[in-house]
Design an enzyme around this catalytic site. Structure first.
Site, PDB file in Angstrom:
ATOM      1  N   TYR A   1      11.013   0.697  -2.606  1.00 59.50           N
ATOM      2  CA  TYR A   1      11.614  -0.627  -2.455  1.00 59.50           C
ATOM      3  C   TYR A   1      11.992  -1.240  -3.801  1.00 59.50           C
ATOM      4  O   TYR A   1      12.697  -2.243  -3.863  1.00 59.50           O
ATOM      5  CB  TYR A   1      10.670  -1.581  -1.722  1.00 59.50           C
ATOM      6  CG  TYR A   1      10.438  -1.232  -0.259  1.00 59.50           C
ATOM      7  CD1 TYR A   1      11.235  -0.293   0.397  1.00 59.50           C
ATOM      8  CD2 TYR A   1       9.435  -1.839   0.470  1.00 59.50           C
ATOM      9  CE1 TYR A   1      11.024   0.034   1.723  1.00 59.50           C
ATOM     10  CE2 TYR A   1       9.215  -1.518   1.810  1.00 59.50           C
ATOM     11  CZ  TYR A   1      10.014  -0.575   2.425  1.00 59.50           C
ATOM     12  OH  TYR A   1       9.804  -0.263   3.739  1.00 59.50           O
TER      13      TYR A   1
ATOM     14  N   LYS B   1       3.826  12.483   1.660  1.00 59.04           N
ATOM     15  CA  LYS B   1       4.596  13.609   2.200  1.00 59.04           C
ATOM     16  C   LYS B   1       4.675  14.670   1.097  1.00 59.04           C
ATOM     17  O   LYS B   1       5.768  14.995   0.595  1.00 59.04           O
ATOM     18  CB  LYS B   1       5.994  13.151   2.625  1.00 59.04           C
ATOM     19  CG  LYS B   1       6.023  12.314   3.881  1.00 59.04           C
ATOM     20  CD  LYS B   1       5.946  13.126   5.161  1.00 59.04           C
ATOM     21  CE  LYS B   1       7.231  13.868   5.431  1.00 59.04           C
ATOM     22  NZ  LYS B   1       7.120  14.729   6.629  1.00 59.04           N
TER      23      LYS B   1
ATOM     24  N   ASP C   1       3.851  11.642   8.537  1.00 61.96           N
ATOM     25  CA  ASP C   1       4.312  11.814   9.927  1.00 61.96           C
ATOM     26  C   ASP C   1       3.138  12.150  10.839  1.00 61.96           C
ATOM     27  O   ASP C   1       3.020  11.634  11.954  1.00 61.96           O
ATOM     28  CB  ASP C   1       5.431  12.863  10.029  1.00 61.96           C
ATOM     29  CG  ASP C   1       5.112  14.140   9.280  1.00 61.96           C
ATOM     30  OD1 ASP C   1       4.198  14.140   8.423  1.00 61.96           O
ATOM     31  OD2 ASP C   1       5.778  15.159   9.538  1.00 61.96           O
TER      32      ASP C   1
ATOM     33  N   ASP D   1       4.317   0.242   5.068  1.00 60.77           N
ATOM     34  CA  ASP D   1       5.092  -0.730   5.830  1.00 60.77           C
ATOM     35  C   ASP D   1       5.149  -0.294   7.294  1.00 60.77           C
ATOM     36  O   ASP D   1       4.869  -1.054   8.225  1.00 60.77           O
ATOM     37  CB  ASP D   1       6.508  -0.784   5.212  1.00 60.77           C
ATOM     38  CG  ASP D   1       7.314  -1.964   5.723  1.00 60.77           C
ATOM     39  OD1 ASP D   1       6.801  -2.730   6.544  1.00 60.77           O
ATOM     40  OD2 ASP D   1       8.475  -2.107   5.288  1.00 60.77           O
TER      41      ASP D   1
ATOM     42  N   ASP E   1       2.541  -1.573  10.699  1.00 62.83           N
ATOM     43  CA  ASP E   1       3.123  -2.182  11.904  1.00 62.83           C
ATOM     44  C   ASP E   1       2.710  -1.406  13.143  1.00 62.83           C
ATOM     45  O   ASP E   1       2.432  -1.976  14.196  1.00 62.83           O
ATOM     46  CB  ASP E   1       4.652  -2.213  11.805  1.00 62.83           C
ATOM     47  CG  ASP E   1       5.140  -3.514  11.175  1.00 62.83           C
ATOM     48  OD1 ASP E   1       4.304  -4.229  10.596  1.00 62.83           O
ATOM     49  OD2 ASP E   1       6.350  -3.799  11.253  1.00 62.83           O
TER      50      ASP E   1
END
Ligand code: NAD
Length: 367
Positions: A142, A193, A225, A249, A253
């Site tokens: 980000y 990852k 994942d 992030d 959620d």
């Protein structure tokens, strides 16, 4: 007597309504424990824009840097949609996070017993769930450079972001993760990852090195994942999940939905520890909910549970934090609910009625 200073930033929408109930809770703790609170209140977001012409005034930031902890309501609202980007309510919150270098975002996903049936997962998968998602908040994709939309040398347009992490940024986040786990169930899942990303290989290397300093905490590496899949397959296997900004992030959620309602979710953002003090901002996960603002419908519990985190992480008051969480559980068990978590056939209570019920529960448990 332990004196602590708090900056309250009610903000916009339902923020002031929730903070009003929190103030009653803080008063209760001031009257019933040996904590004494030095409270300052100021504006942030749209409210600050109206008062100071900027969503975070310099004087507010100065106070924020001095206090032991900050508790915020929420920012934002449609009335500021057309304000210039740097003056929008959200810019105030982003500036606060940046100026205080709040790099560690803690989002607990706790399934309160009385709300287990509100989860999107089967009750037995989530009842008793207590996990902590630790998200890196100030670096990663980000913020990485280069970024932008441009035209490459071959004439094709492209969109570009850069995932970049420095060793110290990973290390300080993971140390918070191990320290949290040491006081919980002693397990850290470090999530990246590494199978397809160089920054993931690097993250894993640092996690392995840092993990050696915490012999009593188990470290497991997991691909992001797979972590998403495991969160909905068997969430109770996790204690602390430590991960980067982007994966955090998404995973936080996802974990939030395991617990039922947005009106119940607290969070903390912590900075670097200096001279025994750590900058800290506590806020509910939800926004300013303009659709219900001013109607007395807001659930104040996410804000109040954020204060429980403040008691635990800024004031080192484990038993006071436990007491407050227990009071929340007692209120819910009595089917006292705001509209967002209302039980079938039971008349919902207003924001202030929820506050009153919580104070009664605090009196009841501590008597
Ligand atoms: P939101 O979280 O404000 O609301 C989403 C839905 O959940 C709404 O229907 C709302 O009524 C309900 N809800 C949220 N919190 C509730 C509570 N405590 N009690 C009862 N119901 C609750 O998200 P949104 O509608 O996408 O955003 C509204 C505004 O909030 C926007 O301006 C957005 O930018 C801002 N926002 C701020 C923050 C923050 O301050 N940290 C976070 C998210 C969104």
């Amino acid at each position: 007597m332990k004196n602590v200073s708090i900056l309250l930033l009610p903000g916009d929408g339902i923020g002031p309504e929730a903070i009003a109930e929190l103030k009653r809770v803080i008063d209760w703790f001031g009257a019933h424990t040996d904590l004494s609170f030095d409270i300052t209140e100021d504006d942030i977001g749209g409210a600050a824009y109206e008062r100071y012409g900027t969503p975070l005034a310099d004087s507010t930031l100065d106070t924020a840097k001095k206090v032991d902890a900050i508790v915020m309501g929420a920012v934002g609202g449609p009335q500021w949609d057309n304000v210039e980007r740097h003056l929008r309510p959200e810019a105030g919150l982003l500036t606060l996070r940046k100026e205080l270098d709040l790099f560690a975002n803690l989002r607990p996903a706790t399934c309160r017993a009385a709300l287990a049936s509100a989860s999107s997962l089967k009750e037995d998968l989530v009842s008793g769930l207590d996990i902590m998602i630790l998200r890196e908040l100030t670096a990663g994709v980000y913020f990485g450079e280069p970024r932008g939309i441009d035209t490459a040398a071959d004439g094709r347009r492209r969109g570009l972001d850069t995932q970049v992490y420095f060793e110290d940024e990973i290390e300080r986040l993971l140390r918070v993760g191990f320290e949290l786990a040491a006081k919980r169930n002693r397990k850290v899942h470090s999530v990246e990852k590494a199978n397809v990303m160089e920054s993931g290989v690097f993250w894993r290397e640092i996690a392995t090195r840092v993990g050696k300093d915490y012999a009593d905490v188990e470290l497991e590496h997991m691909y992001a994942d797979n972590c998403a899949m495991q969160l909905v397959r068997a969430p109770k296997q996790f204690d602390v999940i430590a991960t980067d900004n982007l994966f955090g992030d998404i995973l936080s959620d996802c974990a939030a939905m395991l617990t039922g309602s947005l009106g119940m979710l607290p969070s903390a953002s912590l900075g670097v520890e200096q001279n025994g003090k750590r900058a800290a901002l506590y806020e509910p996960v939800h926004g300013s909910a303009p659709d219900i603002a001013g109607k007395g419908l807001a659930n104040p519990l996410a804000t109040i549970l954020s204060f429980a985190m403040c008691l635990r992480y800024s004031f080192d008051r484990q038993s006071d934090a436990d007491l407050l969480e227990k009071a929340v559980d007692q209120v819910l068990a009595k089917n006292i609910r705001t509209t967002d978590i209302a039980a079938d056939g039971v008349k919902p209570v207003s924001t202030s009625e929820m506050g009153s019920a919580l104070l009664e529960a605090l009196d009841d448990i501590s008597s």
